[in-house]
Design an enzyme around this catalytic site. Structure first.
Site, short mmCIF file in Angstrom:
data_model
loop_
_atom_site.label_atom_id
_atom_site.label_comp_id
_atom_site.label_asym_id
_atom_site.label_seq_id
_atom_site.Cartn_x
_atom_site.Cartn_y
_atom_site.Cartn_z
N CYS A 293 47.36 40.52 45.36
CA CYS A 293 47.30 40.88 43.93
C CYS A 293 46.13 40.22 43.20
O CYS A 293 45.58 40.80 42.28
CB CYS A 293 48.60 40.52 43.24
N GLU B 65 55.39 40.24 37.39
CA GLU B 65 54.16 39.79 38.06
C GLU B 65 53.54 41.03 38.71
O GLU B 65 54.06 41.52 39.72
CB GLU B 65 54.47 38.73 39.13
#
Ligand code: NAD
Length: 458
Positions: free
Chosen positions: A246, A212
């Site tokens: 993110c 991720e």
């Protein structure tokens, strides 16, 4: 942490897995319920740690760290039994008489490596999915959010048998040592640079990975967008955790016709949501460390500045800052990860899509537009992990869709059912009956057998 101690922890998990190779779904649910209760009990400590590590306020901490984890646990408690059942599938006639099923099995020991920006949520949410799938787990939280890492260590120690879940605190050395240990699954969240290291290490043992990572997530605004609402939702998404997110909209890419009005609305929203002096606002988070602070400061150039730009060396805080930008600027080369909002403009949608796609594939994508045609053009033609139409960030706050990137922004996904599947290996099993044994597959072959084989396999 001492290497001998890490090896002991791994040994304890191997022994636990030998006794519990297919942890009963009831025990998984029990563990999830205990985790839920202990997170609730430790909420003041978690709040305190996140305040110290990132100056996160309580409301923001509940919304994006604790609340998201609790809601994932509730979802998994509700669905664990169903997800864990063997899945019957049709069997081809050629295999008669038999039945077939897919048996969900845990991988074994899962290593979760987490970053500092949502240090609680990004360690515990994958843990929830991994436990629901029946795995043992080692969590390696980030060294850059030390207070939260210690709270995670206490939470895990008071909730789980160490053979089931444990933590290893430390930095690069400990993480590298763990990666060398031939564990059964690696779930990594963090930068693309380190993701590459993790993937190479995993390849040495053929260990499956989920990565991720991040990237430059565009936020497109066309001439039909509701600009006031767009600005409100962009400011929310960009300044959550002060841009250290993110899936934050990394840069604004707007039709040049709406630029001035958009800037007016963005300024208005920054003031409405964070006051005229965000640096003194106790609810406005800080940069995690000096390195991150210096990196953000270096983007602020006087000749590009539209709004903001003030910084506090003492508090490691940076005002929400809007910049004029073009694709050639330094600020457009890599993921920003701070409260800097570059605005780039386009004249033509096809040109905009081409420019977006010339960068690496982003984790998220946002389009603000009232035109269905334009929405579809961008969504269909730009590759990205996930995103929103007329909003930012909120697509990740659900257990009903997976969350992950592609290529440099990520490999694999988690959350809800997708998360269960990520941490599950499905054994494909055919159970052949013994009361009949069709002869056609056995040597010696003849014309009739060849006819039957062709009949079944076409
Ligand atoms: P990072 O890569 O520096 O660190 C992440 C983890 O990797 C830490 O636990 C750290 O100890 C470990 N690590 C660091 N260097 C290592 C090395 N050389 N070898 C082995 N392990 C190592 O990431 P970060 O700075 O903590 O996080 C920021 C990045 O994470 C941003 O790029 C952001 O986009 C990304 N991110 C992605 C998501 C997502 O869900 N996709 C979420 C949050 C952050």
């Amino acid at each position: 942490m001492d290497k001998e101690l890490i090896l002991e922890k791994i040994k304890a998990q191997r022994e636990y897995l030998e006794i519990n190779p297919m942890l009963d779904y009831k025990k998984r649910i029990e563990a999830l319920k205990k985790l839920y209760k202990n997170i609730k009990n430790m909420t003041p400590e978690i709040n305190d740690a996140l305040k110290k590590d990132l100056n996160k306020g309580e409301v923001e901490t509940y919304m994006v760290e604790i609340g998201m984890v609790l809601s994932e646990i509730s979802y998994m408690i509700k669905h664990c039994r169903k997800f864990s059942r063997p899945k019957r599938v049709p069997t081809p006639l050629a295999q008669f008489p038999s039945s077939s099923y897919r048996l969900p099995c845990a991988y074994g020991i899962v290593l979760i490596i987490s970053p500092w920006n949502y240090p609680f949520m990004l360690a515990i949410e994958p843990l929830v999915d991994a436990i629901c799938a029946g795995n043992s787990v080692i969590i390696k939280p980030s060294e850059h959010s030390p207070n939260t890492s210690k709270v995670i260590e206490r939470l895990i120690a008071t909730t789980f048998d160490p053979g089931h879940v444990t933590t290893v605190l430390g930095a690069v050395e400990e993480c590298t040592f763990l990666l060398d240990q031939d564990l059964d699954y690696i779930f990594y969240t963090g930068s693309t640079r380190v993701g590459e290291i993790v993937m190479k290490k995993a390849a040495e043992h053929f260990t499956p990975v989920t990565l991720e990572m991040g990237g430059k997530s565009p936020c497109v605004i066309d001439e039909t967008a509701n600009l006031a609402l767009a600005a409100k939702r962009i400011v929310f998404g960009k300044l959550l955790n002060c841009g250290q997110t993110c899936v934050a909209p990394d840069y604004i890419y707007c039709d040049e016709k709406v630029k001035d009005e958009l800037i007016y609305e963005l300024k208005r929203q920054i003031i409405l949501q964070y006051t005229t002096d965000p640096i003194s606002n106790p609810e406005y988070p800080r940069m995690v460390n000096q390195k991150q602070y210096d990196a953000m400061r270096s983007f602020i150039k006087d000749d590009k500045l539209i709004f903001g730009g003030k910084c506090s060396d003492e508090k490691l805080k940076i005002e929400p800052t809007i910049l004029n930008a073009s694709f050639d600027d330094e600020v457009m080369k890599e993921e920003i990860f701070g409260p800097i909002i570059p605005i780039v403009t386009f004249k033509d949608i096809d040109e905009a899509i081409k420019n977006i796609n010339s960068l690496t594939k982003p984790l998220a994508f946002y389009i603000f537009s009232s035109s269905k045609e334009n929405q579809n053009k961008f969504i269909d033609r730009c590759p990205f992990g996930g995103g929103c139409i007329n909003d930012t960030i909120v697509h990740i706050a659900t257990s009903n869709m997976g969350f992950g990137g592609l290529k440099q922004s990520g490999i694999g996904a988690y959350h809800g059912k997708v998360g269960f599947e990520t941490f599950t290996h499905y054994k494909s099993i055919l159970n052949k009956k013994t009361w009949l044994d069709l002869p056609m597959r056995y040597q010696p072959y003849n014309k009739f057998k060849a006819f039957l084989i062709r009949l079944f396999l076409r």
